[in-house]
Design a protein around this motif. Structure first.
Motif, PDB file in Angstrom:
ATOM      1  N   LEU A 155       0.813  -1.216   0.000  1.00 26.52           N
ATOM      2  CA  LEU A 155       0.000   0.000   0.000  1.00 26.52           C
ATOM      3  C   LEU A 155       0.844   1.261   0.000  1.00 26.52           C
ATOM      4  O   LEU A 155       0.446   2.278  -0.582  1.00 26.52           O
ATOM      5  N   VAL A 156       2.008   1.230   0.633  1.00 23.78           N
ATOM      6  CA  VAL A 156       2.900   2.396   0.590  1.00 23.78           C
ATOM      7  C   VAL A 156       3.326   2.701  -0.839  1.00 23.78           C
ATOM      8  O   VAL A 156       3.557   3.858  -1.201  1.00 23.78           O
ATOM      9  N   SER A 157       3.403   1.687  -1.674  1.00 20.19           N
ATOM     10  CA  SER A 157       3.838   1.875  -3.064  1.00 20.19           C
ATOM     11  C   SER A 157       2.724   2.381  -3.980  1.00 20.19           C
ATOM     12  O   SER A 157       2.989   2.733  -5.132  1.00 20.19           O
ATOM     13  N   PRO A 198       0.108   4.782  -5.787  1.00 16.79           N
ATOM     14  CA  PRO A 198      -0.059   6.212  -6.047  1.00 16.79           C
ATOM     15  C   PRO A 198      -1.454   6.673  -5.655  1.00 16.79           C
ATOM     16  O   PRO A 198      -2.370   5.854  -5.502  1.00 16.79           O
ATOM     17  N   PRO A 199      -1.649   8.000  -5.513  1.00 16.18           N
ATOM     18  CA  PRO A 199      -2.957   8.511  -5.067  1.00 16.18           C
ATOM     19  C   PRO A 199      -4.121   8.156  -5.976  1.00 16.18           C
ATOM     20  O   PRO A 199      -5.263   8.155  -5.535  1.00 16.18           O
ATOM     21  N   ASP A 200      -3.836   7.841  -7.247  1.00 13.53           N
ATOM     22  CA  ASP A 200      -4.927   7.508  -8.170  1.00 13.53           C
ATOM     23  C   ASP A 200      -4.977   6.012  -8.483  1.00 13.53           C
ATOM     24  O   ASP A 200      -5.493   5.609  -9.525  1.00 13.53           O
ATOM     25  N   CYS A 201      -4.476   5.194  -7.580  1.00 14.20           N
ATOM     26  CA  CYS A 201      -4.464   3.753  -7.831  1.00 14.20           C
ATOM     27  C   CYS A 201      -5.887   3.201  -7.905  1.00 14.20           C
ATOM     28  O   CYS A 201      -6.845   3.824  -7.435  1.00 14.20           O
ATOM     29  N   LEU A 202      -6.016   2.004  -8.459  1.00 17.95           N
ATOM     30  CA  LEU A 202      -7.309   1.337  -8.473  1.00 17.95           C
ATOM     31  C   LEU A 202      -7.791   1.101  -7.041  1.00 17.95           C
ATOM     32  O   LEU A 202      -6.997   0.895  -6.125  1.00 17.95           O
ATOM     33  N   GLY A 203      -9.109   1.125  -6.846  1.00 19.32           N
ATOM     34  CA  GLY A 203      -9.661   0.857  -5.529  1.00 19.32           C
ATOM     35  C   GLY A 203      -9.347  -0.552  -5.066  1.00 19.32           C
ATOM     36  O   GLY A 203      -9.418  -1.502  -5.851  1.00 19.32           O
ATOM     37  N   LEU A 204      -8.985  -0.680  -3.792  1.00 20.12           N
ATOM     38  CA  LEU A 204      -8.599  -1.977  -3.241  1.00 20.12           C
ATOM     39  C   LEU A 204      -9.571  -2.399  -2.146  1.00 20.12           C
ATOM     40  O   LEU A 204     -10.011  -1.577  -1.331  1.00 20.12           O
ATOM     41  N   VAL A 205      -9.866  -3.702  -2.112  1.00 22.92           N
ATOM     42  CA  VAL A 205     -10.613  -4.312  -1.016  1.00 22.92           C
ATOM     43  C   VAL A 205      -9.744  -5.432  -0.462  1.00 22.92           C
ATOM     44  O   VAL A 205      -9.199  -6.240  -1.228  1.00 22.92           O
ATOM     45  N   ILE A 206      -9.616  -5.488   0.848  1.00 20.98           N
ATOM     46  CA  ILE A 206      -8.577  -6.326   1.458  1.00 20.98           C
ATOM     47  C   ILE A 206      -9.150  -7.160   2.591  1.00 20.98           C
ATOM     48  O   ILE A 206      -9.903  -6.646   3.433  1.00 20.98           O
ATOM     49  N   VAL A 207      -8.777  -8.415   2.619  1.00 25.05           N
ATOM     50  CA  VAL A 207      -8.997  -9.263   3.793  1.00 25.05           C
ATOM     51  C   VAL A 207      -7.642  -9.665   4.348  1.00 25.05           C
ATOM     52  O   VAL A 207      -6.834 -10.271   3.645  1.00 25.05           O
ATOM     53  N   GLN A 208      -7.385  -9.266   5.584  1.00 24.96           N
ATOM     54  CA  GLN A 208      -6.220  -9.710   6.345  1.00 24.96           C
ATOM     55  C   GLN A 208      -6.757 -10.467   7.554  1.00 24.96           C
ATOM     56  O   GLN A 208      -7.557  -9.928   8.312  1.00 24.96           O
ATOM     57  N   HIS A 209      -6.366 -11.711   7.722  1.00 32.34           N
ATOM     58  CA  HIS A 209      -6.825 -12.473   8.879  1.00 32.34           C
ATOM     59  C   HIS A 209      -6.343 -11.791  10.160  1.00 32.34           C
ATOM     60  O   HIS A 209      -5.153 -11.793  10.460  1.00 32.34           O
ATOM     61  N   MET A 210      -7.292 -11.205  10.889  1.00 28.14           N
ATOM     62  CA  MET A 210      -6.989 -10.496  12.127  1.00 28.14           C
ATOM     63  C   MET A 210      -8.174 -10.619  13.063  1.00 28.14           C
ATOM     64  O   MET A 210      -9.324 -10.666  12.599  1.00 28.14           O
ATOM     65  N   GLY A 238      -7.817   5.486  -5.220  1.00 27.96           N
ATOM     66  CA  GLY A 238      -7.152   6.140  -4.101  1.00 27.96           C
ATOM     67  C   GLY A 238      -7.638   5.691  -2.747  1.00 27.96           C
ATOM     68  O   GLY A 238      -7.353   6.342  -1.741  1.00 27.96           O
ATOM     69  N   ARG A 239      -8.353   4.578  -2.663  1.00 27.15           N
ATOM     70  CA  ARG A 239      -8.893   4.109  -1.374  1.00 27.15           C
ATOM     71  C   ARG A 239      -8.682   2.607  -1.229  1.00 27.15           C
ATOM     72  O   ARG A 239      -8.853   1.851  -2.184  1.00 27.15           O
ATOM     73  N   ALA A 240      -8.309   2.198  -0.020  1.00 20.86           N
ATOM     74  CA  ALA A 240      -8.216   0.772   0.328  1.00 20.86           C
ATOM     75  C   ALA A 240      -9.139   0.509   1.504  1.00 20.86           C
ATOM     76  O   ALA A 240      -9.077   1.203   2.520  1.00 20.86           O
ATOM     77  N   LEU A 241     -10.009  -0.484   1.364  1.00 17.53           N
ATOM     78  CA  LEU A 241     -10.949  -0.863   2.410  1.00 17.53           C
ATOM     79  C   LEU A 241     -10.523  -2.207   2.994  1.00 17.53           C
ATOM     80  O   LEU A 241     -10.347  -3.172   2.259  1.00 17.53           O
ATOM     81  N   ALA A 244      -9.122  -1.955  12.824  1.00 16.45           N
ATOM     82  CA  ALA A 244      -9.275  -0.499  12.833  1.00 16.45           C
ATOM     83  C   ALA A 244      -7.943   0.171  13.143  1.00 16.45           C
ATOM     84  O   ALA A 244      -7.549   1.148  12.488  1.00 16.45           O
ATOM     85  N   ALA A 245      -7.221  -0.357  14.149  1.00 16.32           N
ATOM     86  CA  ALA A 245      -5.913   0.209  14.490  1.00 16.32           C
ATOM     87  C   ALA A 245      -4.915  -0.015  13.357  1.00 16.32           C
ATOM     88  O   ALA A 245      -4.090   0.857  13.050  1.00 16.32           O
ATOM     89  N   PHE A 246      -4.982  -1.180  12.727  1.00 20.43           N
ATOM     90  CA  PHE A 246      -4.107  -1.475  11.592  1.00 20.43           C
ATOM     91  C   PHE A 246      -4.348  -0.487  10.462  1.00 20.43           C
ATOM     92  O   PHE A 246      -3.398   0.066   9.879  1.00 20.43           O
ATOM     93  N   ALA A 247      -5.611  -0.224  10.150  1.00 25.05           N
ATOM     94  CA  ALA A 247      -5.935   0.725   9.078  1.00 25.05           C
ATOM     95  C   ALA A 247      -5.440   2.130   9.426  1.00 25.05           C
ATOM     96  O   ALA A 247      -4.935   2.857   8.557  1.00 25.05           O
ATOM     97  N   ARG A 248      -5.577   2.529  10.689  1.00 24.97           N
ATOM     98  CA  ARG A 248      -5.114   3.873  11.083  1.00 24.97           C
ATOM     99  C   ARG A 248      -3.604   4.010  10.903  1.00 24.97           C
ATOM    100  O   ARG A 248      -3.121   5.054  10.452  1.00 24.97           O
ATOM    101  N   ARG A 249      -2.854   2.989  11.251  1.00 21.36           N
ATOM    102  CA  ARG A 249      -1.396   3.059  11.085  1.00 21.36           C
ATOM    103  C   ARG A 249      -1.020   3.138   9.603  1.00 21.36           C
ATOM    104  O   ARG A 249      -0.122   3.893   9.224  1.00 21.36           O
ATOM    105  N   LEU A 250      -1.708   2.378   8.758  1.00 16.15           N
ATOM    106  CA  LEU A 250      -1.430   2.449   7.327  1.00 16.15           C
ATOM    107  C   LEU A 250      -1.802   3.809   6.753  1.00 16.15           C
ATOM    108  O   LEU A 250      -1.095   4.343   5.887  1.00 16.15           O
TER     109      LEU A 250
END
Length: 349
Positions: free
Chosen positions: A180-182, A184-196, A228-231, A202-208
């Motif tokens: 996600l750090v890589s 760009p601001p206009d990247c394709l929208g991302l939807v993510i499942v991380q086993h947590m 420009g958004r990752a969910l 919520a805390a993980f998303a805030r740090r990212l």
């Protein structure tokens, strides 16, 4: 005969050290050593390197976080399971520990530790076995700036007819950060499942959000997938994508575990296959087990591009391997090349 699994318990509490010794003494393939602080642990590791370390945080002479960082700087880091009362579910400390290289966090109570250990025997054994099978990555310290996001809202309000679905498990917190750090601001929208677990995401998303050029948030019911958004799927909730007119939205759902998990990568990938078909990219990152393999195959059959992280850059090559073996993966890439691959697909028609 199964190989012996060497466990080193690093905890200043004699109750915990004795409790873990008693807990694991009847596990036939585990041998347990104990150390009351990291400096003693370092001396023991010189003569006999463990397969996994069970680590407390608050200890004399050197704290657990400092010791974890030292372990993760070694060329072949030892897997670490942190067992502490200082990093409850969803805490910034817990998320930070995962990003620093811990394979798993076990939250222990401040009182009644002996009873807790006895009641949690199965979980401890499973956690230590899983951690020993993982391959923590060498962590090189880098300074990470908190980035300013574009003042113009245009890039964050344009809907997209493409979507990137990402699944990850063990080792995924750091892999997702790098990916996600890589972006760009206009990247394709991302939807993510991380086993947590619940409350961690919520805390993980805030740090990212602090270190990325894109918006990163824990998904809420009805959120739009946009450039420009990752969910990120909330812990203990499934995430599904559906088409709504000219854009995509997400549903956050309760329900039974799928492929052994909630959130499940398979649930996300199957929904993206139905909603987006060839207008999607599926990405399967490091993780244990096979969650996501069936869903990625469904995406591939629907015409989506499908990518998997290669073995050399994975902490655990379980999920990508399962998908590759089922013929679900179109391209296998090192983690460091995933961002470029997604940017190329963002530019393609």
């Amino acid at each position: 005969m199964a190989p012996v699994l060497r466990v080193l318990v690093v905890d200043d509490s004699a109750v915990v050290r004795q409790g873990v010794l008693l807990l694991l003494e009847h596990v036939p393939d585990m041998v347990v050593e104990v150390a009351s602080d990291p400096l003693i642990a370092q001396q023991k590791m010189k003569s006999q390197r463990p397969d996994v370390v069970l680590l407390d945080l608050e200890m004399p002479r050197m704290d657990g976080l400092t010791f974890l960082r030292q372990l993760m700087r070694e060329e072949a880091p030892v897997p670490v399971v942190v067992c502490t009362g200082l990093a409850g579910p969803g805490s910034e400390t817990a998320v930070r520990l995962l990003q620093e290289g811990a394979v798993e966090i076990i939250s222990k109570p401040m009182l009644g530790v002996g009873d807790f250990l006895r009641e949690s025997r199965a979980r401890f054994v499973e956690s230590l076995r899983n951690a020993a099978r993982s391959r923590p990555r060498l962590v090189r310290r880098t300074s990470v700036a908190v980035l300013e996001r574009p003042s113009s809202p245009s890039l964050l309000t344009v809907t997209t007819d493409k979507v990137v679905a990402v699944g990850a498990s063990t080792g995924g917190t750091e892999a997702l950060r790098q990916l996600l750090v890589s972006m760009p601001p206009d990247c394709l929208g991302l939807v993510i499942v991380q086993h947590m677990p619940e409350l961690f995401t919520a805390a993980f998303a805030r740090r990212l959000q602090q270190v990325c050029r894109i918006e990163v948030k824990e998904a809420a019911q009805g959120d739009r997938v946009m450039r420009g958004r990752a969910l990120i799927a909330p812990g203990n909730r499934h995430l599904r994508v559906r088409r709504s007119g000219g854009h995509y939205e997400v549903d956050v759902l309760d329900g039974a575990r799928v492929s052994g998990h909630k959130p499940s990568v398979d649930v996300l990938f199957h929904s993206v296959a139905r909603a987006a078909g060839p207008n999607a990219v599926g990405v399967l990152l490091t993780g244990m087990g096979d969650d996501g393999a069936d869903g990625l195959l469904a995406m591939k059959r629907a015409g989506a591009a499908t990518l998997a992280q290669d073995e050399a850059s994975c902490v655990v090559f379980g999920m990508p391997r399962a998908a590759i073996e089922r013929g679900a993966v179109g391209e296998v890439l090192p983690l460091g090349e995933m961002g470029d691959a997604l940017r190329r697909r963002a530019r393609s028609p």
